[in-house]
Write a protein that holds these residues in place. Structure first.
Motif, short mmCIF file in Angstrom:
data_model
loop_
_atom_site.label_atom_id
_atom_site.label_comp_id
_atom_site.label_asym_id
_atom_site.label_seq_id
_atom_site.Cartn_x
_atom_site.Cartn_y
_atom_site.Cartn_z
N LEU A 8 34.41 -31.45 -17.44
CA LEU A 8 33.02 -31.06 -17.64
C LEU A 8 32.68 -30.95 -19.13
N ASN A 63 33.91 -32.61 -21.46
CA ASN A 63 33.97 -33.92 -22.10
C ASN A 63 33.06 -34.95 -21.43
N GLY A 64 32.06 -34.46 -20.70
CA GLY A 64 31.07 -35.37 -20.12
C GLY A 64 31.36 -35.83 -18.71
N GLY A 65 32.43 -35.34 -18.09
CA GLY A 65 32.75 -35.73 -16.72
C GLY A 65 32.11 -34.81 -15.71
N ASP A 66 32.52 -34.95 -14.46
CA ASP A 66 32.01 -34.10 -13.38
C ASP A 66 32.99 -34.11 -12.23
N ASN A 94 34.22 -37.51 -11.58
CA ASN A 94 34.79 -38.23 -12.71
C ASN A 94 35.57 -37.29 -13.62
N PRO A 139 37.62 -38.26 -18.28
CA PRO A 139 37.63 -37.73 -19.65
C PRO A 139 38.71 -36.69 -19.88
N ASP A 153 32.91 -25.16 -25.48
CA ASP A 153 32.27 -26.43 -25.16
C ASP A 153 32.19 -26.68 -23.66
N GLY A 154 32.50 -25.66 -22.86
CA GLY A 154 32.28 -25.78 -21.42
C GLY A 154 33.48 -25.36 -20.60
N ASN A 163 28.16 -21.29 -21.37
CA ASN A 163 28.33 -22.71 -21.08
C ASN A 163 29.25 -22.97 -19.89
N THR A 171 29.97 -23.56 -15.83
CA THR A 171 29.26 -24.27 -14.76
C THR A 171 29.96 -24.08 -13.43
#
Length: 355
Positions: free
Chosen positions: A187, A189-192, A195, A198, A257-258, A325, A327
């Protein structure tokens, strides 16, 4: 118009008071029924986990409820409810967030919404009241400041890429904590949930540097000095730190950063022998006193933003701003599918690169 407004306001006030009195009467009825049952039997809610001891002691003192617990895993709790049915020996259990919906789907739960229901985030509860997270777990770092080999304390996932320390995440094939650690890194690093590549790329790079540790971050491995930076649930990290001989050597923090937030939910057995005592137990767990009990056990209460915790209790938790930050899992079905394939991907893309 003013008279009409005043009449409307008076009517609304009367209606609100009536509703409040009705709720109060319902709680008194529930308390009386629970006292008559005289006991509540739990599974997966032992004294030393999240300070359940404090809740059981309060329920005994306030309502005379006797209590016994049998510790077991989330899956075992659900299986027990389903197998015993009308011969139920357990009234209530505490399971990981992913298991609440599973228990409801299997039809082994009964609904109850505590009076503080509206203060529970929508993502953390079943709309019908079959489950609701009482406390959360967020993936955090626990850092031994004396084993950083000259690096700064990492405060975000990006820092792990360039540190000189080893990173301990545990066994992603067996530990939910480790698997959620991978998701948290994805999360950030832009994944989910679909995915996690990352995160795998990041950990593979760390492995190539010879900095992935196979030590599971636990009290035992920390005491041996085998954990330099560990990826853990925040409540585990805080508990581990408190039990160290030199707790000031450690820092626990949420990566800025998350991260991913999950938690634990009570489930009330559909076949409970003491259903009112079980409902009253959930009511108490979500009350201010019950939430503070959980906080005393290093668990972050789900109603944390609506509570004023005693200073000595708040001091045991991480500051609220560290969670800005984080989720929740937004696609549980996708994450369930991804996590099943994680062990093989971890082996093929991370472990193979270990030096």
């Amino acid at each position: 118009m003013k008279q009409l407004f005043l009449a409307s306001l008076l009517g609304s006030t009367i209606a609100m008071c009536t509703a409040a009195m009705a709720a109060d009467t319902d709680l008194k009825t529930l308390e009386a029924a629970a006292k008559a049952e005289g006991a509540v039997n739990s599974v997966g809610m032992p004294d030393d986990w999240a300070n359940w001891r404090g809740t059981w002691e309060d329920l005994a003192a306030k309502y005379g409820l006797k209590h016994i617990d049998t510790d077991m895993s989330s899956a075992q709790e659900i299986a027990k409810f389903a197998a015993e049915k009308d011969n139920a020996s357990a009234d209530i259990g505490d399971v990981g967030a992913a298991f609440g919906p599973i228990a409801a789907t299997k039809g082994v739960t009964q609904a109850y919404k505590p009076s503080t229901w509206e203060q529970i985030p929508d993502w953390a509860k079943d709309k019908d009241g079959h489950w609701a997270l009482a406390y959360t777990g967020t993936i955090a770092f626990i850092v031994n400041k004396k084993l950083l080999h000259g690096s700064e304390v990492p405060t975000k996932w990006a820092d792990l890429k360039t540190g000189k320390y080893k990173v301990s995440i545990g066994d992603v094939s067996t530990a939910a904590q480790a698997a959620n650690g991978v998701l948290a890194a994805a999360l950030a690093n832009g994944g989910d949930e679909k995915n996690i590549q990352p995160a795998l790329l990041m950990f593979a790079d760390i492995a190539k540097q010879g900095r992935i540790s196979l030590a599971n971050p636990t009290i035992a491995t920390m005491e041996k000095g085998e954990v330099e930076v560990g990826v853990v649930w925040d409540f585990n990290g805080l508990s581990y730190k408190a039990k160290m001989a030199n707790p000031d050597d450690y820092v626990v923090l949420i990566p800025s950063d998350g991260s991913v937030i999950s938690g634990y939910t009570t489930i009330i057995n559909k076949y409970a022998k003491h259903p009112n005592a079980a409902k009253l137990t959930r009511e108490y767990i979500f009350s201010d006193a019950g939430q503070i009990n959980l906080a005393k056990g290093n668990a972050r209460p789900i109603r944390a933003e609506h509570l004023t915790l005693p200073a000595e209790v708040q001091a045991k938790l991480l500051p609220n701003e560290q969670y800005k930050n984080v989720t929740p899992i937004k696609d549980p079905a996708a994450w369930e599918a991804t996590s099943k394939g994680l062990p093989q991907k971890w082996q093929e893309e991370v472990i193979i690169n270990m030096q």
